[in-house]
Structure formats: C-alpha cells, structure tokens
Design an enzyme around this catalytic site. Structure first.
Site, PDB file in Angstrom:
ATOM      1  N   GLU A 104      42.306  -3.896   5.224  1.00 33.82           N
ATOM      2  CA  GLU A 104      40.782  -4.140   6.205  1.00 33.82           C
ATOM      3  C   GLU A 104      41.872  -5.832   7.564  1.00 33.82           C
ATOM      4  O   GLU A 104      41.022  -6.038   8.679  1.00 33.82           O
ATOM      5  CB  GLU A 104      39.520  -4.848   6.017  1.00 33.82           C
ATOM      6  CG  GLU A 104      38.612  -4.042   5.394  1.00 33.82           C
ATOM      7  CD  GLU A 104      38.455  -3.483   4.170  1.00 33.82           C
ATOM      8  OE1 GLU A 104      38.312  -2.987   3.582  1.00 33.82           O
ATOM      9  OE2 GLU A 104      40.355  -4.021   3.638  1.00 33.82           O
ATOM     10  N   CYS A 112      36.645  -6.313   0.412  1.00 32.99           N
ATOM     11  CA  CYS A 112      36.637  -6.881  -0.995  1.00 32.99           C
ATOM     12  C   CYS A 112      35.375  -8.818  -0.076  1.00 32.99           C
ATOM     13  O   CYS A 112      35.475  -8.833   0.664  1.00 32.99           O
ATOM     14  CB  CYS A 112      37.706  -7.782  -1.444  1.00 32.99           C
ATOM     15  SG  CYS A 112      38.912  -8.431  -0.236  1.00 32.99           S
ATOM     16  N   CYS A 149      37.296 -10.073   2.659  1.00 32.77           N
ATOM     17  CA  CYS A 149      37.282  -8.861   4.106  1.00 32.77           C
ATOM     18  C   CYS A 149      36.112  -9.257   4.551  1.00 32.77           C
ATOM     19  O   CYS A 149      35.880  -8.727   5.713  1.00 32.77           O
ATOM     20  CB  CYS A 149      38.107  -7.844   3.692  1.00 32.77           C
ATOM     21  SG  CYS A 149      39.610  -7.399   3.286  1.00 32.77           S
TER      22      CYS A 149
END
Length: 131
Positions: free
Chosen positions: A60, A91, A94
């Site tokens: 990402e 996560c 991100c």
C-alpha cells in the site's frame, strides 16, 4: 457492514491479483496492492521485503508513493491481496497512511459475506490533529 463492490472495485481487486501473480517472489514480494485515484488512474505495487534486518515496506505504501510521484494522491479506493489473491486488510501503519493521504478513501477488505468496501475511518484509524 460495508458497501457492495462496484465493477470498478472488482477490477481493482483483479489489478492487485495481477501484480502479485506477476511479481511474486518468495522472501521478497508476498502482497500486491492496487489503488484507484479519483482521476481514474490505477497504481499497482508489491510489498518490499529485505533479507537484512527487519525492513519491509508494505505494498500500500509503495502504491501510494507511486501515486504521489505522479502527483495524484486523491485515492478513491485501495485493496491489498496476498500471494494467493485473497483480499487482506491493511496493517495499522497502512491504515494511518491511507487516512493521511485520503481520509475519504474506501478500502476493500474481507467481510462476513465476501469482500466489501468500507471507509478507511471505519477501520479504527485515529488521526492526530495538530493545531
């Protein structure tokens, strides 16, 4: 519960699946990501793993960096998939990064009845507001 996926969302998932299928490399690239900006551009990337230390950069973040380099960070939707093409949630880091760059972005995540699109804010991101 999130929103049903549009045809554009399904195409975004396929773009993420294509990049990881094309670039998967054991020990190096296990996650693929695709994001679509409001201009309609799609940026696809893989995560970067290093064999020395604990360095890793999420897919990402790489995709957002690609969009930033192109001057187009108004993210509409983003999705990550694992090496098997399964949608995975971002996560915590991100989530923060997506929220900082595009607080109204939709994130495609696994849902109770399949993939769904949810606002990044619904993923529990806490934004720090500085005066």
């Amino acid at each position: 519960m999130g929103a049903q996926l549009s045809d554009d969302d399904r195409a975004l998932i396929e773009a993420a699946r294509r990049i990881i299928a094309l670039r998967f490399r054991e020990g190096w690239h296990h996650i693929g990501c695709a994001l679509r900006t409001r201009s309609g551009k799609i940026f696809s990337a893989v995560h970067l793993e290093a064999t020395v230390g604990r360095i890793a950069v999420c897919a990402e973040a790489v995709a957002i960096g690609m969009a930033a380099a192109a001057g187009d960070t108004d993210i509409e939707s983003i999705v990550a998939v694992n090496r098997y093409g399964e949608v995975v949630p971002p996560c915590g880091m991100c989530r923060e990064l997506i929220s900082d760059y595009a607080p109204t972005a939709m994130v495609i995540v696994p849902g109770e009845f399949g993939e769904e699109a949810v606002p990044v804010a619904a993923l529990g991101v806490r934004r720090l507001v500085l005066d």
